[in-house]
Design a protein around this motif. Structure first.
Motif: not given
Ligand SMILES: Cc1cc2nc3c(=O)[nH]c(=O)nc-3n(C[C@H](O)[C@H](O)[C@H](O)COP(=O)(O)OP(=O)(O)OC[C@H]3O[C@@H](n4cnc5c(N)ncnc54)[C@H](O)[C@@H]3O)c2cc1C
Length: 563
Positions: A24-25, A27-30, A169, A179, A181
């Motif tokens: 996840p680090s 990649h941009p926020p989901q 979610r 993380y 999403m």
């Protein structure tokens, strides 16, 4: 923190590739996703590829960093190949697999039944082809990675799902931590032990058979063609059944049933495996032959399905939705049909072309398919592994009579998996002329392939949306029909028209197939111009008419796309 194995799995014929985890680090926020698919087995990947064909993006979460352990499903049917052709991997299987169509049943050293799976000159693919599941998964992974609409995340394990109003979610764990999403739809393709199914407390209906089977893949040089070999009640394993299948790369699958009371742990001890495989080889005339073990496992036959595959925003598919006996090649082959069905039903709902009633239809059709398989596979399972004294008595009577009596031999027939016909589907047009046809695929059935040239078949041209096959010799499609097609397209419904029978390109059709010898018309049971078939995006027939007019076509499209 989720730490998937980073060491390549062991195999004497297959080189496992270990992929880098998605972190996840990096990649941009989901944002909120439209579809998240949990599991990159056959069901998950074919669903993702089907959705992409319909223009829908998805995220695929896979807990592991490599494809699955061992050969698992090794036999793929013609219908599976037709589905895999649509998602672009059938050629790889044809190039590397072993086609076959004969099955042999042996009893007391004698071949008592020989099954022949029919092969038709109009079929692009043979009835059955053997290839190990790792290869199939590898081809699907490569197709997914080449597809920009699929965001494939190795080493991402779904650990929690909460349903909210209009979305789910999910919590995902990775090698650098968790993380979260949101997704409009969550596809649970997480296999037979589905953690999502357990966490949601869903109960399956059906039965589990007693008794265990060992699957062993061995490398050995045996002088037999690629055919299925079933040995009933052999001296070294009285009362039980042994199956043998050739796989690519000099591998043979040996599948045998354990005596009652023996535990899987005992059965998988190397000494026990060696003794039994040597005994089987000796029985078929290869005493002392050298062999090497690649992979072994134990399974038990189950005939279970969820009664509904759609639960709020979570949709179950493949083994997560049902557990079927693998006799008659029903595991992965069923998963492809599930995935093909789910792909178009969900895509059409997401695109606003139909209401969620379409998803209810998907569930009803595929639960119906699972129940039909359970009924058929139950018969095969009871013959291979009789569950009670009564069934064993009957089975043994067939075995001994078959030595001398031809009439009982067809009872060995193995009821190979076949595609389910959606003859009761809510998407079928009740007002069509289905009952008046005397040939051709019926309402609900998959299409009949037809050879058009040496290496050209009807199904090569179909797929991706609704298909209207219109039989005509006229130069143009009737204007009212063209208007219905144009208005469907204007609403975003993908529909293509194939005109069959005219020597020149037909105005209003996307493709014209001349059919000079009338063979295509004959396979579809059509005698006069004006007849038509409407195929759904999964190619199943939803209406057919001896004479089609605009009102009938419009009614059929309305029925097939419930709002
Ligand atoms: C030992 C064995 C032998 C078999 N032999 C045969 C056979 O001979 N013939 C036949 O037709 N079928 C056989 N099968 C069945 C066949 O392999 C399955 O039917 C087929 O793989 C089903 O595909 P699927 O995609 O539904 O599930 P699977 O292939 O099981 O895929 C599920 C995927 O989900 C992933 N996953 C699970 N949980 C999570 C999570 N929380 N987060 C992210 N990812 C997750 C898993 O790692 C896996 O990759 C066999 C199966 C087994 C186990």
């Amino acid at each position: 923190m989720h730490h998937p194995a980073t060491e390549a799995r062991r195999s004497i014929y297959y080189r496992y590739q270990v992929f880098a985890p998605w972190l996840p680090s990096a990649h941009p926020p989901q944002p909120r996703h439209r579809v998240v698919i949990v599991g990159s087995g056959p069901a998950g990947m074919v669903t993702a590829l089907e959705l992409a064909r319909h223009g829908v993006a998805s995220v695929v979460l896979e807990a592991e960093l490599q494809v699955s352990q061992g050969s698992r499903a090794i036999v793929f049917t013609r219908r599976s190949m037709e589905i895999l052709q649509q998602v672009g991997v059938a050629d790889r299987i044809t190039a590397n697999g072993l086609p076959w169509r004969f099955g042999n049943s042996f009893y007391r050293g004698q071949r008592v039944f020989r099954m022949e799976a029919p092969r038709d000159a109009d079929d692009r693919f043979g009835p059955l082809i053997n290839i190990q599941q790792q290869y199939l998964e590898q081809y699907l992974v490569e197709a997914c990675l080449a597809q920009p609409l699929i965001d494939f995340r190795w080493g991402n394990k779904l650990v929690d799902v909460q349903q909210a109003d209009g979305f789910a979610r999910v919590a995902v764990d990775t090698p650098e931590g968790p993380y979260a999403m949101d997704t409009e739809w969550l596809i649970a393709a997480d296999g037979a032990r589905s953690g999502i199914r357990s966490a949601m407390g869903l109960q399956m209906e059906g039965a589990s058979y007693e008794g265990f089977f060992v699957i062993a893949d061995i490398r050995i040089d045996l002088p037999y063609p690629t055919e299925r070999r079933a040995y009933f009640d052999p001296d070294w394993n009285r009362g039980n059944t042994i199956l043998m299948h050739r796989e690519p790369h000099g591998i043979w699958r040996v599948d045998y049933q354990l005596p009652p009371g023996e535990t899987p742990e005992d059965a998988l001890r190397p000494e026990s495996m060696k003794q039994r495989i040597d005994a089987q080889l000796a029985m078929i005339g290869h005493a002392g032959a050298e062999w090497e073990m690649d992979w072994c496992s134990v399974y038990s036959a189950r005939t279970l399905t969820l009664p509904d595959y759609v639960h709020g925003r979570v949709i179950f598919t493949g083994d997560a939705a049902h557990m079927l006996p693998i006799f008659g090649v029903r595991g992965a082959n069923t998963a492809f049909q599930d995935a093909q069905s789910l792909g178009w039903h969900l895509a059409f709902v997401l695109k606003g072309l139909a209401g969620t009633a379409l998803l209810a239809n998907h569930s009803a059709e595929r639960v119906g398919a699972a129940r039909e398989i359970i009924d058929e596979a139950g018969k095969s399972t009871r013959f291979m592994a009789p569950p009670s004294r009564g069934f064993r008595l009957l089975r043994d009577a067939v075995l001994s009579l078959s030595l001398t009596q031809d009439f009982v031999r067809p009872l060995y027939h193995w009821r190979t998996s076949r595609p389910h016909e959606y003859s009761q589907s809510a998407l079928n047009s009740a007002g069509d002329d289905n009952a008046l046809f005397t040939a051709g695929p019926g309402r609900g059935a998959p299409p009949q392939n037809v050879r058009l040239a040496a290496d050209e078949f009807l199904l090569d041209h179909l797929g991706g949306g609704f298909e209207l096959l219109y039989f005509t010799e006229a130069p143009a499609l009737p204007a009212p029909l063209q208007q219905v097609v144009a208005s469907a397209r204007a609403q975003g419904v993908p529909i293509r028209v194939t005109a069959i029978g005219a020597a020149q390109p037909v105005t209003g059709a996307d493709l014209t197939l001349p059919d000079a010898d009338g063979h295509l018309r004959q396979r579809y049971g059509v005698q006069a111009s004006g007849a038509a078939y409407l195929l759904r995006p999964d190619q199943h027939v939803c209406a057919r008419w001896l004479t089609l007019d605009a009102a009938r076509l419009q009614a059929a499209l309305n029925t097939a796309l419930p709002q």
